[in-house]
Design an enzyme around this catalytic site. Structure first.
Site, PDB file in Angstrom:
ATOM      1  CG  HIS A 114     -20.004  16.834  -9.083  1.00  0.00           C
ATOM      2  ND1 HIS A 114     -18.860  17.120  -9.799  1.00  0.00           N
ATOM      3  CD2 HIS A 114     -20.965  16.572 -10.007  1.00  0.00           C
ATOM      4  CE1 HIS A 114     -19.114  17.023 -11.093  1.00  0.00           C
ATOM      5  NE2 HIS A 114     -20.393  16.720 -11.249  1.00  0.00           N
ATOM      6  CB  CYS A 134     -23.322  18.099 -12.078  1.00  0.00           C
ATOM      7  SG  CYS A 134     -24.271  16.573 -11.918  1.00  0.00           S
TER       8      CYS A 134
END
Length: 159
Positions: A114, A134
């Site tokens: 992301h 992430c």
């Protein structure tokens, strides 16, 4: 008034187009903090990345702050991510779930590549590894990645 509106132009879209060679694999080398988009053996693009806030070692369970290691696939796309845009990783695998269960824990999920978004713009300049597990890139870089990769693309995350 019309001249003023025309001078402002259209707002920049976060959705880019890509017409180059297909991305056949995503490779992440955690130790080098690099993400590679490949077409077969040719590197198309390289990005500097941030990882989970506990970057050393493989993810074992929900909340450990680690980024998983292994081979997964790109399995979803989120155009409304709070981190600008995001591309989903198919974690957990059955093996990941089994490992977490052996530890009496849940494996976690929602692992994404992301952008920074507002949170990352505050944290990333101070701390390279700031996510909950992430893989983070700058907002303009996730726009490229989002345009270039397709669902089902293999992703290998190396230590």
């Amino acid at each position: 008034m019309l001249a003023l509106l025309a001078a402002c132009g259209k707002p920049k879209s976060k959705f880019k187009t890509y017409n180059g060679p297909a991305v056949t694999q995503v490779v992440i080398n955690k130790g080098d903090r690099r993400l590679y988009l490949l077409n077969n053996r040719t590197v198309l693009k390289t990005y500097k990345i941030g990882l989970g806030n506990e970057p050393i070692g493989d993810k074992q369970y929900e909340g450990d702050g680690k980024t998983p290691e292994g081979t997964y696939i790109i399995d979803r796309f989120n155009p409304r991510s709070r981190y600008h845009l995001s591309v989903g990783v198919s974690y957990p695998s059955p093996e990941d779930t089994q490992l977490a269960a052996a530890l009496g824990r849940k494996p976690g999920g929602d692992i994404f590549i992301h952008g920074w978004g507002p949170e990352g713009r505050q944290l990333a300049p101070k701390k390279q590894d700031w996510t909950a597990g992430c893989i983070a890139v700058k907002d303009d870089e996730i726009e490229e990645i989002y345009a270039m990769v397709r669902g089902g693309t293999p992703i290998t995350i190396n230590p």
